[in-house]
Design a protein around this motif. Structure first.
Motif, short mmCIF file in Angstrom:
data_model
loop_
_atom_site.label_atom_id
_atom_site.label_comp_id
_atom_site.label_asym_id
_atom_site.label_seq_id
_atom_site.Cartn_x
_atom_site.Cartn_y
_atom_site.Cartn_z
N GLN A 39 0.68 -1.20 -0.28
CA GLN A 39 0.06 0.02 -0.04
C GLN A 39 0.83 1.24 0.01
O GLN A 39 0.69 2.16 0.64
CB GLN A 39 -1.03 0.03 1.24
CG GLN A 39 -2.02 -1.14 1.15
CD GLN A 39 -3.04 -1.31 2.28
OE1 GLN A 39 -2.86 -0.41 3.22
NE2 GLN A 39 -4.07 -1.95 1.87
N ASN A 40 1.83 1.16 -0.83
CA ASN A 40 2.85 2.52 -1.00
C ASN A 40 2.56 3.20 -2.48
O ASN A 40 1.58 2.50 -3.01
CB ASN A 40 4.24 1.73 -0.89
CG ASN A 40 4.69 1.36 0.48
OD1 ASN A 40 4.41 2.15 1.28
ND2 ASN A 40 4.84 0.08 0.37
N THR A 41 3.03 4.30 -2.54
CA THR A 41 2.96 4.96 -3.87
C THR A 41 4.22 4.86 -4.76
O THR A 41 4.08 5.19 -5.77
CB THR A 41 2.66 6.42 -3.50
OG1 THR A 41 3.67 7.02 -2.80
CG2 THR A 41 1.38 6.59 -2.83
N GLY A 42 5.08 4.30 -4.25
CA GLY A 42 6.42 4.22 -5.04
C GLY A 42 7.45 3.57 -4.39
O GLY A 42 7.56 3.15 -3.24
N PHE A 96 10.50 0.95 -0.27
CA PHE A 96 9.04 1.11 -0.65
C PHE A 96 8.55 2.18 0.18
O PHE A 96 8.48 1.91 1.37
CB PHE A 96 8.19 -0.05 -0.68
CG PHE A 96 8.62 -0.84 -1.73
CD1 PHE A 96 8.74 -1.06 -3.16
CD2 PHE A 96 9.75 -2.03 -1.24
CE1 PHE A 96 8.99 -1.66 -4.10
CE2 PHE A 96 10.19 -2.87 -2.35
CZ PHE A 96 9.89 -2.73 -3.52
N VAL A 97 7.90 3.36 -0.28
CA VAL A 97 7.40 4.40 0.45
C VAL A 97 6.02 4.78 0.19
O VAL A 97 5.60 4.66 -1.01
CB VAL A 97 8.52 5.24 0.39
CG1 VAL A 97 9.84 5.20 0.95
CG2 VAL A 97 8.80 5.91 -0.94
N SER A 109 13.00 16.79 -1.53
CA SER A 109 14.19 16.98 -2.59
C SER A 109 14.33 16.05 -3.48
O SER A 109 15.18 16.14 -4.62
CB SER A 109 15.40 17.20 -1.90
OG SER A 109 15.87 16.11 -1.06
N ASP A 110 13.31 14.91 -3.37
CA ASP A 110 13.48 13.52 -4.34
C ASP A 110 12.98 14.12 -5.83
O ASP A 110 12.40 14.98 -6.08
CB ASP A 110 12.61 12.47 -4.09
CG ASP A 110 12.83 11.81 -2.91
OD1 ASP A 110 14.16 11.86 -2.50
OD2 ASP A 110 12.25 11.05 -2.16
N VAL A 111 13.63 13.52 -6.90
CA VAL A 111 13.36 13.59 -8.14
C VAL A 111 12.37 12.55 -8.29
O VAL A 111 12.69 11.50 -8.10
CB VAL A 111 14.53 13.36 -9.31
CG1 VAL A 111 14.02 13.66 -10.52
CG2 VAL A 111 15.61 14.73 -8.75
N ILE A 112 11.36 12.98 -9.19
CA ILE A 112 10.21 12.05 -9.28
C ILE A 112 9.96 11.25 -10.59
O ILE A 112 10.17 12.27 -11.70
CB ILE A 112 8.82 12.39 -8.89
CG1 ILE A 112 8.86 13.00 -7.36
CG2 ILE A 112 7.55 11.40 -9.12
CD1 ILE A 112 7.51 13.67 -7.05
N PHE A 167 3.18 3.33 -11.26
CA PHE A 167 4.00 3.49 -10.11
C PHE A 167 4.87 4.74 -10.13
O PHE A 167 5.18 5.14 -11.21
CB PHE A 167 4.62 2.45 -9.40
CG PHE A 167 5.67 1.70 -10.17
CD1 PHE A 167 7.04 2.06 -9.85
CD2 PHE A 167 5.56 1.02 -11.46
CE1 PHE A 167 7.97 1.68 -10.84
CE2 PHE A 167 6.68 0.51 -11.99
CZ PHE A 167 7.69 0.69 -11.72
N ASN A 168 5.50 5.28 -8.94
CA ASN A 168 6.56 6.23 -9.12
C ASN A 168 7.99 5.64 -8.64
O ASN A 168 8.03 5.00 -7.70
CB ASN A 168 5.99 7.45 -8.37
CG ASN A 168 4.91 8.22 -8.87
OD1 ASN A 168 4.93 8.36 -10.10
ND2 ASN A 168 3.89 8.46 -8.14
N VAL A 169 9.01 6.23 -9.18
CA VAL A 169 10.36 5.91 -8.69
C VAL A 169 10.80 7.47 -8.06
O VAL A 169 10.83 8.40 -8.68
CB VAL A 169 11.25 5.59 -9.74
CG1 VAL A 169 12.62 5.41 -9.25
CG2 VAL A 169 10.68 4.31 -10.39
#
Length: 120
Positions: free
Chosen positions: A23-26, A45-46, A52-55, A61-63
């Motif tokens: 149940q994470n988003t990326g 997994f978060v 400051s992350d680059v998406i 899903f997202n990295v």
């Protein structure tokens, strides 16, 4: 815009399933000091990105790439393999000048890799 990390189909399928199950988003990718070669990949997994992350948006899903890690993982290929020994993410990093034989740590300078003592 080109993707910072290229994700293979098998890695995408694994990551998407693991993200959904938790149940994470990326998935967040960072580089930390450690391992037998000097730097190691940190994959978590978060539920949300750090400010400051680059998406990087993938299909479903997202990295989230730590800003300080971008220069070390730019053009890296992230793969996934199932073997009799287990399942592993595989980091094919063109920025690594040397890496441990286990594939979990690397160096960006010309220092030698581990001498048979690999991280677990």
């Amino acid at each position: 815009m080109d993707k910072i990390i290229k994700i293979t189909q098998s890695a995408a399928e694994y990551l998407k399933k693991a993200i959904e199950e938790g149940q994470n988003t990326g998935v967040r990718i960072d580089i930390v000091s450690g391992g037998c070669s000097g730097m190691t990949y940190e994959v978590n997994f978060v539920k949300e990105a750090n400010p400051s992350d680059v998406i990087q948006h993938e299909d479903g899903f997202n990295v989230f790439i730590a800003a300080k890690a971008v220069m070390f993982v730019n053009e890296m290929i992230l793969d996934f393999a199932k073997t009799p020994m287990g399942c592993n993410l595989i980091f094919e990093n063109p920025n690594a000048k040397s890496r441990c034989s286990c594939g979990k740590s690397f160096s960006t300078d010309s220092s030698p890799c581990c001498s048979g003592k690999c991280c677990s």
